[in-house]
Design a protein around this motif. Sequence first.
Motif, PDB file in Angstrom:
ATOM      1  N   THR A   1       1.013  -1.261  -0.122  1.00 45.73           N
ATOM      2  CA  THR A   1       0.258   0.125   0.058  1.00 45.73           C
ATOM      3  C   THR A   1       0.736   1.161   0.161  1.00 45.73           C
ATOM      4  N   PHE A   2       1.883   1.376   0.988  1.00 48.65           N
ATOM      5  CA  PHE A   2       2.874   2.516   1.012  1.00 48.65           C
ATOM      6  C   PHE A   2       3.697   2.484  -0.549  1.00 48.65           C
ATOM      7  N   ASN A   3       3.981   1.414  -1.112  1.00 42.79           N
ATOM      8  CA  ASN A   3       4.539   1.584  -2.333  1.00 42.79           C
ATOM      9  C   ASN A   3       3.690   1.989  -3.297  1.00 42.79           C
ATOM     10  N   SER A   4       2.382   1.868  -3.297  1.00 40.65           N
ATOM     11  CA  SER A   4       1.512   2.139  -4.463  1.00 40.65           C
ATOM     12  C   SER A   4       0.998   3.854  -4.417  1.00 40.65           C
ATOM     13  N   LEU A   5       1.350   4.190  -3.280  1.00 38.57           N
ATOM     14  CA  LEU A   5       1.116   5.755  -2.850  1.00 38.57           C
ATOM     15  C   LEU A   5       2.310   6.440  -2.945  1.00 38.57           C
ATOM     16  N   GLY A   6       3.684   5.486  -3.253  1.00 42.03           N
ATOM     17  CA  GLY A   6       4.987   6.474  -3.076  1.00 42.03           C
ATOM     18  C   GLY A   6       5.372   6.713  -2.015  1.00 42.03           C
ATOM     19  N   LEU A   7       4.988   6.059  -0.984  1.00 45.87           N
ATOM     20  CA  LEU A   7       5.311   6.463   0.595  1.00 45.87           C
ATOM     21  C   LEU A   7       6.327   5.512   0.889  1.00 45.87           C
ATOM     22  N   ALA A   8       6.691   4.220   0.307  1.00 44.86           N
ATOM     23  CA  ALA A   8       7.558   3.240   0.847  1.00 44.86           C
ATOM     24  C   ALA A   8       9.052   3.855   0.570  1.00 44.86           C
ATOM     25  N   TRP A   9       9.865   3.167   1.339  1.00 42.92           N
ATOM     26  CA  TRP A   9      11.450   3.505   1.346  1.00 42.92           C
ATOM     27  C   TRP A   9      12.217   2.718   0.519  1.00 42.92           C
ATOM     28  N   TRP A  10      13.210   3.235  -0.402  1.00 45.07           N
ATOM     29  CA  TRP A  10      14.034   2.292  -1.269  1.00 45.07           C
ATOM     30  C   TRP A  10      15.354   2.770  -0.955  1.00 45.07           C
ATOM     31  N   VAL A  11      16.228   1.712  -1.299  1.00 45.15           N
ATOM     32  CA  VAL A  11      17.686   2.084  -1.263  1.00 45.15           C
ATOM     33  C   VAL A  11      18.334   2.325  -2.708  1.00 45.15           C
ATOM     34  N   GLU A  12      18.686   3.425  -3.139  1.00 47.12           N
ATOM     35  CA  GLU A  12      19.125   3.934  -4.494  1.00 47.12           C
ATOM     36  C   GLU A  12      20.426   3.811  -4.427  1.00 47.12           C
ATOM     37  N   ILE A  13      21.133   2.850  -5.073  1.00 41.09           N
ATOM     38  CA  ILE A  13      22.481   2.845  -5.291  1.00 41.09           C
ATOM     39  C   ILE A  13      22.870   3.087  -6.751  1.00 41.09           C
ATOM     40  N   LEU A  14      23.858   4.255  -6.817  1.00 41.43           N
ATOM     41  CA  LEU A  14      24.425   4.768  -8.059  1.00 41.43           C
ATOM     42  C   LEU A  14      25.836   4.234  -8.126  1.00 41.43           C
ATOM     43  N   THR A  15      26.255   3.749  -9.216  1.00 36.37           N
ATOM     44  CA  THR A  15      27.554   3.061  -9.283  1.00 36.37           C
ATOM     45  C   THR A  15      28.149   3.970 -10.777  1.00 36.37           C
ATOM     46  N   GLN A  16      29.552   4.258 -10.608  1.00 37.62           N
ATOM     47  CA  GLN A  16      30.131   5.207 -11.644  1.00 37.62           C
ATOM     48  C   GLN A  16      30.635   4.006 -12.815  1.00 37.62           C
ATOM     49  N   ASN A  17      31.133   2.744 -12.172  1.00 38.31           N
ATOM     50  CA  ASN A  17      31.690   1.665 -13.292  1.00 38.31           C
ATOM     51  C   ASN A  17      31.247   0.198 -12.757  1.00 38.31           C
ATOM     52  N   PRO A  18      30.167  -0.173 -13.431  1.00 40.74           N
ATOM     53  CA  PRO A  18      29.277   0.389 -14.450  1.00 40.74           C
ATOM     54  C   PRO A  18      28.412   1.791 -14.189  1.00 40.74           C
ATOM     55  N   ARG A  19      28.010   2.518 -15.029  1.00 43.90           N
ATOM     56  CA  ARG A  19      27.328   3.649 -14.877  1.00 43.90           C
ATOM     57  C   ARG A  19      25.664   3.033 -14.766  1.00 43.90           C
ATOM     58  N   CYS A  20      25.352   2.676 -13.395  1.00 39.55           N
ATOM     59  CA  CYS A  20      24.079   2.150 -13.296  1.00 39.55           C
ATOM     60  C   CYS A  20      23.490   2.624 -11.950  1.00 39.55           C
ATOM     61  N   THR A  21      22.188   2.633 -12.102  1.00 41.14           N
ATOM     62  CA  THR A  21      21.160   3.160 -10.963  1.00 41.14           C
ATOM     63  C   THR A  21      20.571   1.843 -10.479  1.00 41.14           C
ATOM     64  N   TYR A  22      20.491   1.560  -9.111  1.00 42.85           N
ATOM     65  CA  TYR A  22      20.019   0.387  -8.684  1.00 42.85           C
ATOM     66  C   TYR A  22      18.911   0.734  -7.612  1.00 42.85           C
ATOM     67  N   TYR A  23      17.678   0.154  -7.634  1.00 41.39           N
ATOM     68  CA  TYR A  23      16.761   0.232  -6.445  1.00 41.39           C
ATOM     69  C   TYR A  23      16.469  -0.802  -5.914  1.00 41.39           C
ATOM     70  N   PHE A  24      16.769  -1.057  -4.571  1.00 44.28           N
ATOM     71  CA  PHE A  24      16.005  -2.180  -3.607  1.00 44.28           C
ATOM     72  C   PHE A  24      14.962  -1.621  -2.797  1.00 44.28           C
ATOM     73  N   GLY A  25      13.910  -2.621  -2.709  1.00 38.51           N
ATOM     74  CA  GLY A  25      13.009  -2.454  -1.729  1.00 38.51           C
ATOM     75  C   GLY A  25      11.583  -2.922  -2.165  1.00 38.51           C
ATOM     76  N   PRO A  26      10.630  -2.515  -2.006  1.00 35.13           N
ATOM     77  CA  PRO A  26      10.263  -1.392  -0.818  1.00 35.13           C
ATOM     78  C   PRO A  26      10.400  -1.773   0.373  1.00 35.13           C
TER      79      PRO A  26
END
Length: 100
Positions: free
Chosen positions: A15-40
């Motif tokens: 429910t929180f995720n569907s409302l955009g209220l859940a918490w996520w871990v965002e990890i950005l890496t330079q090599n490789p250039r990626c963005t990863y999301y882990f959660g909710p």
Amino acid sequence: MKTIGYDMKEALINTFNSLGLAWWVEILTQNPRCTYYFGPFLTSADAKLALKGYVEDLELEGAQGIQVNVKRCKPDNLTIAEDLGERIDRKVKPAFSGQM
């Protein structure tokens, strides 16, 4: 075995995720250039407890220049490979689904 409390927590996270209220871990890496999301996750504390394992996994895979953010969001894609111009679509599941 799943418990009633487990099912209730999973429903609340969804429910929180569907409302955009859940918490996520965002990890950005330079090599490789990626963005990863882990959660909710239900709370930022839950997300912060889990992030160490995600960072360790990426380091073992050879990722460099790792930056971590814990934030409320609703990512459309869980992995964005910027250097390849690629968005990898992975189904969003609660972080604790598969445990127990």
